[in-house]
Design a protein around this motif. Structure first.
Motif, mmCIF file in Angstrom:
data_model
loop_
_atom_site.group_PDB
_atom_site.id
_atom_site.type_symbol
_atom_site.label_atom_id
_atom_site.label_comp_id
_atom_site.label_asym_id
_atom_site.label_seq_id
_atom_site.Cartn_x
_atom_site.Cartn_y
_atom_site.Cartn_z
ATOM 1 N N ARG A 119 0.616 -1.298 0.095
ATOM 2 C CA ARG A 119 -0.095 0.015 0.101
ATOM 3 C C ARG A 119 0.965 1.174 -0.157
ATOM 4 N N LEU A 120 1.832 1.234 0.490
ATOM 5 C CA LEU A 120 2.999 2.475 0.449
ATOM 6 C C LEU A 120 3.371 2.694 -0.668
ATOM 7 N N LEU A 121 3.784 1.703 -1.393
ATOM 8 C CA LEU A 121 4.222 1.568 -2.715
ATOM 9 C C LEU A 121 3.530 1.638 -3.772
ATOM 10 N N ALA A 122 2.281 1.809 -3.481
ATOM 11 C CA ALA A 122 1.116 1.859 -4.654
ATOM 12 C C ALA A 122 1.515 2.660 -5.808
ATOM 13 N N ALA A 123 1.954 3.884 -5.142
ATOM 14 C CA ALA A 123 2.295 5.092 -6.359
ATOM 15 C C ALA A 123 3.127 4.571 -7.262
ATOM 16 N N GLN A 124 4.117 3.718 -6.975
ATOM 17 C CA GLN A 124 5.184 3.055 -7.903
ATOM 18 C C GLN A 124 4.516 1.959 -8.691
ATOM 19 N N MET A 125 3.594 1.449 -8.413
ATOM 20 C CA MET A 125 3.083 0.329 -8.910
ATOM 21 C C MET A 125 1.890 0.476 -9.929
ATOM 22 N N LEU A 126 1.006 1.527 -9.511
ATOM 23 C CA LEU A 126 0.053 1.867 -10.244
ATOM 24 C C LEU A 126 0.060 2.435 -11.490
ATOM 25 N N PRO A 127 -0.632 2.665 -12.542
ATOM 26 C CA PRO A 127 -0.236 3.374 -13.653
ATOM 27 C C PRO A 127 -0.124 4.983 -13.535
ATOM 28 N N GLU A 128 0.638 5.444 -14.104
ATOM 29 C CA GLU A 128 0.931 6.790 -13.808
ATOM 30 C C GLU A 128 -0.204 7.789 -14.149
ATOM 31 N N GLN A 129 -1.139 7.523 -14.937
ATOM 32 C CA GLN A 129 -2.273 8.258 -15.125
ATOM 33 C C GLN A 129 -3.135 8.369 -13.933
ATOM 34 N N VAL A 130 -3.121 7.357 -13.145
ATOM 35 C CA VAL A 130 -3.781 7.315 -11.765
ATOM 36 C C VAL A 130 -3.356 8.345 -10.633
ATOM 37 N N ASP A 131 -3.862 9.382 -10.524
ATOM 38 C CA ASP A 131 -3.430 10.469 -9.648
ATOM 39 C C ASP A 131 -3.853 10.310 -8.100
ATOM 40 N N LYS A 132 -5.089 9.700 -7.833
ATOM 41 C CA LYS A 132 -5.619 9.453 -6.597
ATOM 42 C C LYS A 132 -6.063 8.156 -6.557
ATOM 43 N N VAL A 133 -6.355 7.538 -5.233
ATOM 44 C CA VAL A 133 -7.112 6.218 -5.023
ATOM 45 C C VAL A 133 -7.255 6.173 -3.564
ATOM 46 N N ILE A 134 -8.483 5.535 -3.246
ATOM 47 C CA ILE A 134 -8.806 5.124 -1.687
ATOM 48 C C ILE A 134 -8.599 3.745 -1.657
ATOM 49 N N TYR A 135 -7.611 3.597 -0.767
ATOM 50 C CA TYR A 135 -7.219 2.255 -0.386
ATOM 51 C C TYR A 135 -8.015 1.644 0.812
ATOM 52 N N LEU A 136 -8.568 0.394 0.438
ATOM 53 C CA LEU A 136 -9.431 -0.074 1.501
ATOM 54 C C LEU A 136 -8.996 -1.448 2.014
ATOM 55 N N ASP A 137 -8.843 -1.831 3.190
ATOM 56 C CA ASP A 137 -8.607 -3.032 3.772
ATOM 57 C C ASP A 137 -9.851 -4.192 3.270
ATOM 58 N N PRO A 138 -9.497 -5.211 3.328
ATOM 59 C CA PRO A 138 -10.686 -6.245 2.804
ATOM 60 C C PRO A 138 -11.550 -6.422 4.040
ATOM 61 N N GLY B 175 3.133 10.869 -4.238
ATOM 62 C CA GLY B 175 3.820 9.827 -3.729
ATOM 63 C C GLY B 175 4.958 9.285 -4.676
ATOM 64 N N ARG B 176 4.769 9.464 -5.821
ATOM 65 C CA ARG B 176 5.773 9.066 -6.949
ATOM 66 C C ARG B 176 7.010 9.860 -6.763
ATOM 67 N N LYS B 177 6.975 10.895 -6.310
ATOM 68 C CA LYS B 177 8.121 11.798 -6.162
ATOM 69 C C LYS B 177 8.755 11.674 -4.629
ATOM 70 N N GLN B 178 7.810 11.493 -3.802
ATOM 71 C CA GLN B 178 8.217 11.565 -2.258
ATOM 72 C C GLN B 178 8.486 10.045 -1.600
ATOM 73 N N ILE B 179 7.464 9.034 -1.866
ATOM 74 C CA ILE B 179 7.712 7.853 -1.497
ATOM 75 C C ILE B 179 8.520 6.918 -2.251
ATOM 76 N N PRO C 252 11.068 3.375 -2.543
ATOM 77 C CA PRO C 252 11.209 1.976 -2.204
ATOM 78 C C PRO C 252 12.601 2.029 -1.510
ATOM 79 N N GLU C 253 13.722 2.723 -1.782
ATOM 80 C CA GLU C 253 14.918 2.510 -1.004
ATOM 81 C C GLU C 253 14.782 3.126 0.351
ATOM 82 N N LYS C 254 14.159 4.248 0.373
ATOM 83 C CA LYS C 254 14.051 4.879 1.672
ATOM 84 C C LYS C 254 13.162 3.964 2.520
#
Length: 276
Positions: free
Chosen positions: A85-104, A164-168, A170-172
């Protein structure tokens, strides 16, 4: 509206209940569902695709990028899924700017539109902390992690993917885990708070991340205003936090019967879509 879920095969029945509740209580909303996973069985993906087609949702399964996690500290205590979830910005398509994450382990019992419309500005996330008058754990977690802000629950997140793509990075995150691994009790939630807690916009947990175990706490903090009628009219997200779950035997908390009701509705919904 974009929705993100991450799970393994064991939580697929709960995903079915979550999605059914989402559709029933947001009937006029068109959703795009992003499912971030690590080798989820093809049959389950096909079932989800069929259900989404029947609900008129877009469905985007995203296979975890193994190369991204080659340097990630991983163990039985720190499974690779904790980073998703923290790295979702790096794995989702670049055109997706915002998303609501929900636990199952969630029921959506009222519309989500007001959450989606929140402006995040320079915040990476919007999230809720469970901070009722009797919630001792919030203060303990603040001291444990050395932070001044409340301890936010990571089960519901409005995520600023563009920022998030700029500030979150993986290596950090991986470096932080290596340095602080003995301090992390709830690894992904601790990482969210320790690394990015000062860039979280606070949400009202009674509306957007109601802890289903703590009805009495909500009643105390609201001087009895947050009764069952209030919850059903105002709470959008009911979160079944903790180890005790309403789909397991012996669940004692107040909203267990409501979850059982949605289990039956979900069964009909998925059968109607030609999936299980």
């Amino acid at each position: 509206m974009n929705i993100l879920v991450t799970l393994d095969e064991n939580y697929f029945p709960q995903l079915q209940v979550l999605l059914a509740s989402l559709q029933m209580n947001n009937p006029k909303t068109k959703f795009s569902l992003y499912l971030l996973h690590n080798h989820l069985p093809e049959q389950l993906l096909d079932w989800t695709k069929a259900w989404c087609r029947n609900a008129d949702y877009e469905f985007f399964p995203v296979q975890m990028d193994e190369a991204m996690f080659q340097e990630a500290p991983v163990s039985s205590r720190y499974p690779v899924e904790m980073y998703y979830r923290l790295l979702a910005a790096q794995m989702l398509p670049e055109q997706v700017d915002k998303v609501i994450y929900l636990d199952p382990d969630i029921l959506v019992i009222n519309p989500l539109q007001a959450l989606w419309e929140i402006e995040l500005g320079e915040n990476l996330f919007a999230a809720a902390a469970h901070t009722g008058k009797t919630e001792f754990a919030n203060g303990v977690n603040k001291i444990r992690l050395g932070v001044e802000h409340d301890y936010y629950n990571s089960g519901v997140l409005l995520m600023n993917l563009k920022l998030g793509r700029k500030q979150i990075l993986p290596e950090k995150i991986f470096d932080y885990v290596k340095e602080h691994k003995m301090e992390l009790v709830l690894p992904d939630q601790d990482l969210l708070n320790a690394m990015y807690g000062d860039k979280i916009l606070p949400l009202d947990d009674a509306v957007w991340n109601y802890d289903a175990r703590n009805y009495n706490n909500y009643m105390v903090r609201s001087s009895a205003q947050y009764n069952l009628n209030w919850v059903m009219e105002n709470t959008a997200i009911l979160h079944f936090c903790g180890k005790s779950k309403p789909w397991k035997p012996g669940y004692l908390y107040r909203f267990g019967v409501l979850y059982k009701h949605y289990e039956q509705l979900a069964k009909r919904s998925w059968e109607a879509a030609g999936s299980r």
